[in-house]
Design a protein around this motif. Structure first.
Motif, PDB file in Angstrom:
ATOM      1  N   ASN A 201       0.877  -1.174   0.000  1.00 14.62           N
ATOM      2  CA  ASN A 201       0.000   0.000   0.000  1.00 14.62           C
ATOM      3  C   ASN A 201       0.911   1.219   0.000  1.00 14.62           C
ATOM      4  O   ASN A 201       1.596   1.470   0.987  1.00 14.62           O
TER       5      ASN A 201
ATOM      6  N   THR B 227       0.596  -7.859  -5.109  1.00 15.42           N
ATOM      7  CA  THR B 227      -0.489  -6.886  -5.215  1.00 15.42           C
ATOM      8  C   THR B 227       0.041  -5.538  -4.755  1.00 15.42           C
ATOM      9  O   THR B 227       0.610  -5.441  -3.661  1.00 15.42           O
TER      10      THR B 227
ATOM     11  N   THR C 213      -1.150  -1.464  -4.377  1.00 17.26           N
ATOM     12  CA  THR C 213      -2.208  -0.460  -4.452  1.00 17.26           C
ATOM     13  C   THR C 213      -1.593   0.895  -4.172  1.00 17.26           C
ATOM     14  O   THR C 213      -0.875   1.062  -3.187  1.00 17.26           O
TER      15      THR C 213
END
Length: 189
Positions: free
Chosen positions: A26, A166, A168
């Motif tokens: 993140n 992943t 973001t």
């Protein structure tokens, strides 16, 4: 606003690959990096999974809302910092605190005892040169097969993004602070 027709067919096929530990990042200048990481940590805790959160900029005595809830559900959160760098009385000491804290986080990742390890705001000690990037990369790559790691913070090094599963990016569009509204308990802390 454009009105859309809801999809009538599933927009994806179920992946056929093997389940394994993920590296999740993140990053970005927008609000929500730590909030999202804690949401993930609480989700895993709610499923009975072992979770450990390391906060690289928060002092060990921090008592924000997430710390209070973590205590209630038995989710360990460890502050490894001495606050924001501009509040530090000794940046060399701040770097040493981060290095000492990294040893705890590294041990937790490699132990295999945790389903999820959160490295909250670890990007700051990395970009300040307080932690060796290669050692962090090596640890992430060497973690046991089923260990998930969530990395948060602005300006995440590209090398971590490259090995992440992943990523973001929280994008700042508008923030109340810039309009003169101070941080509010329960929203920012």
């Amino acid at each position: 606003m454009q009105i859309e027709t809801p999809p009538s067919t599933k927009p994806y096929e179920k992946p056929e690959g093997e389940r394994r530990g993920l590296i999740l990042v993140n990053t970005g200048d927008g609000k929500g990096k730590t909030t999202a990481a804690f949401g993930l940590a609480f989700r895993a805790t709610g499923r009975g999974k072992a979770v450990k959160v390391f906060q690289f900029m928060k002092v060990p005595t921090a008592r924000f809302g997430e710390h209070r809830l973590a205590d209630q559900v038995g989710m360990p959160v460890q502050g490894l910092g001495d606050g924001f760098s501009w509040k530090s009385k000794d940046l060399e000491q701040s770097g040493q605190i981060a290095r000492d804290g990294w040893e705890h986080a590294k041990a937790a990742i490699l132990s295999g005892e945790y389903f999820l390890v959160v490295l909250d705001e670890v990007t700051y000690p990395l970009i300040y040169g307080w932690l060796p990037l290669q050692e962090v990369l090596d640890t992430l790559k060497a973690r046991p097969k089923d260990v998930h790691v969530c990395v948060t913070g602005r300006r995440c090094p590209q090398e971590i993004i490259d090995i992440a599963d992943t990523v973001t990016e929280m994008t700042l569009i508008k923030h109340a602070f810039k309009a003169g509204v101070p941080a509010q308990r329960g929203i920012e802390d």
